[in-house]
Design an enzyme around this catalytic site. Structure first.
Site, PDB file in Angstrom:
ATOM      1  CE1 TYR A  62      -4.299   0.697  -0.373  1.00 34.53           C
ATOM      2  CE2 TYR A  62      -4.326  -1.522   0.520  1.00 34.53           C
ATOM      3  CZ  TYR A  62      -4.954  -0.493  -0.155  1.00 34.53           C
ATOM      4  OH  TYR A  62      -6.222  -0.659  -0.624  1.00 34.53           O
ATOM      5  CG  ASP A 208      -7.818   8.947 -24.779  1.00 35.26           C
ATOM      6  OD1 ASP A 208      -6.803   8.211 -24.833  1.00 35.26           O
ATOM      7  OD2 ASP A 208      -8.943   8.527 -24.416  1.00 35.26           O
ATOM      8  CE  LYS A 237      -6.769   0.607 -25.440  1.00 31.84           C
ATOM      9  NZ  LYS A 237      -7.861   1.579 -25.633  1.00 31.84           N
TER      10      LYS A 237
END
Ligand SMILES: *Cc1c(COP(=O)(O)O)cnc(C)c1O
Length: 444
Positions: A62, A208, A237
């Site tokens: 964390y 984007d 991607k």
């Protein structure tokens, strides 16, 4: 003690023992990708180094906050990986600021809305049917439900973005943000022109680049980063990293006086606090480690040849398909993707059937709307193809030719299952020479 994992690059021996069902599915998926042709333009095959970083002990930690400003103890090594990821992202994209914590592309875009707009504010995004993404204002998405989208479309005749028309809408509507992006638009995006419009109407510019980030860092697509206020991208991607996203931005809030006069934060700080504590909790540190590894890979000279080959492959696929009488949206491509318009083959609304037929032939694609599709999104009239994944496994123009011929046969006779089975044999032979993860299927 001998290192028991040394001969198992995917660290899978233990999983095989403790959870054979999940293990079997993973190995079945390896077989599926090895034996098929992957043409979904948003997919890719990441390196083993990236996968090893993702499957590391950093999944346990964390670390809410940012490097050197955390809430919990034990952050010495987490800070190193996150800072490396930030520094590499800034260098790779030539950007002033990078936030590497977004869980994925949609949360990254959500954070930008949250940082810059108030609920109900007006923005412009490309319509889904023209090739935009859900998070650019679709009525079923947070972006369309909680904010006011004024969509822009491609031109009905040319199927290209008409920047004069976009400027007219912007001048009339005065949006607070304009998004330039694509998920199914096969041409380059004119980022500079988008930014000029944004400057003239006092709108934030958001690029984007999820689909094309790999092309941009590979030098085969212009980069938005020097002009745009904020740039978001997925990392999984064409960039070929782990599943996740980053937000790049300028430091200065160009529109501070107009839109955030009360705030003491600059643009970078607005973005950071929108990601955490605005929308997210603890960062996924194992994924951030994978992002850092992928950024280093993308800085290597061979990434440039990979990016160039993606575009060459897309062109070769497009030319062969068109030569065989298949109609493509905009009659070609200059990026990594192409969109088949089935309407011109008398197959309006048959995208789903063709997708399934291609699946049976060992070719993975996705059905997609084409601009101004008369058929609905569940039975659209287009097939979207892209070349990042096949390029990553080493295929070149001659393989694209063969694949285009196979696709054409399946489209022209999509009900003939016997033919599809035969094509699957051809595909098996073709892909055999291009292993994706050599040695992976022969684990001891
Ligand atoms: C893929 C994509 C996204 C969303 O990414 P997820 O990781 O699937 O949430 C956002 N914008 C664009 C342009 C995309 O192509």
């Amino acid at each position: 003690m001998p290192n028991r994992f040394r001969r198992d690059p995917m660290l899978m021996n233990r999983l095989q023992e403790t959870d054979p069902e999940i293990y079997a599915s993973i190995m079945n998926e390896v077989t599926r990708i090895e034996n098929g042709v992957e043409l979904i333009p948003s997919e890719n095959f990441t390196s083993r180094s990236v996968m090893q970083a993702m499957s590391s002990v950093f999944t346990n930690k964390y670390s809410e906050g940012y490097p050197r400003k955390r809430y919990y103890g034990g952050q010495k090594h987490v800070d190193v990986i996150e800072q490396l990821a930030i520094d590499r992202a800034k260098e790779l994209f030539g950007s002033e600021h990078a936030n590497v914590q977004p869980y994925s592309g949609s949360p990254a875009n959500h954070a930008v809305f949250f940082a810059l707009l108030e609920l109900g504010d007006k923005f412009m995004g490309m319509d889904l049917g023209s090739g935009g993404h859900l998070t650019h204002g679709s009525p079923v998405n947070f972006s369309g439900r909680q904010y006011r989208n004024v969509p822009y479309f491609v031109d009905r005749e040319t199927e290209l973005l008409d920047m004069d028309a976009i400027r007219k809408i912007a001048e009339r509507e005065k949006p607070k943000m304009i998004i330039s992006s694509l998920t199914a638009y096969p041409r380059q995006l004119p980022f500079k022109e988008f930014c000029e419009i944004c400057k003239d109407v006092d709108a934030y510019s958001l690029a984007d680049i999820s689909h094309i980030a790999g092309l941009i860092v590979g030098g085969v697509h212009p980069s938005p980063c020097s002009d745009t206020d904020v740039t978001t991208t997925t990392t999984h991607k064409s960039l070929r990293g782990p599943r996740g996203a980053i937000i790049l931005s300028k430091t200065k809030d160009r529109l501070h006086e107009k839109y955030h006069p009360e705030s003491k934060k600059n643009l970078a700080q607005l973005i950071d606090s929108a990601v955490f504590p605005g929308l997210q909790g603890g960062p996924h540190n194992h994924i951030i480690a994978g992002k850092a590894v992928a950024f280093k890979e993308a800085m290597q000279p061979n990434f440039k040849s990979y990016a160039r080959q993606i575009v060459k492959n897309a062109r070769a696929l497009a030319e062969e398909l068109m030569g065989l009488g298949i109609k493509l949206v905009t009659d070609g491509t200059d990026n990594h993707l192409l969109l088949i318009d089935l309407r011109k083959s008398g197959l309006t609304g048959k995208g789903k059937q063709i997708q399934n037929a291609l699946d049976r032939a060992g070719i993975t694609v996705n059905k997609n709307s084409v601009p101004f599709d008369e058929a609905g999104p569940f039975n659209p009239s287009g097939i979207r193809l892209g070349t990042p994944a096949v390029t990553s496994r080493g295929m070149e123009e001659s393989e694209m030719k063969v694949i285009a011929q196979c696709i054409t046969i399946v489209i022209k006779d999509y009900k003939d299952r016997a033919r599809q089975a035969l094509i699957k044999e051809d595909i098996l032979e073709l892909v055999g020479a291009f292993p994706i993860y050599p040695g992976l299927t022969v684990l001891e």
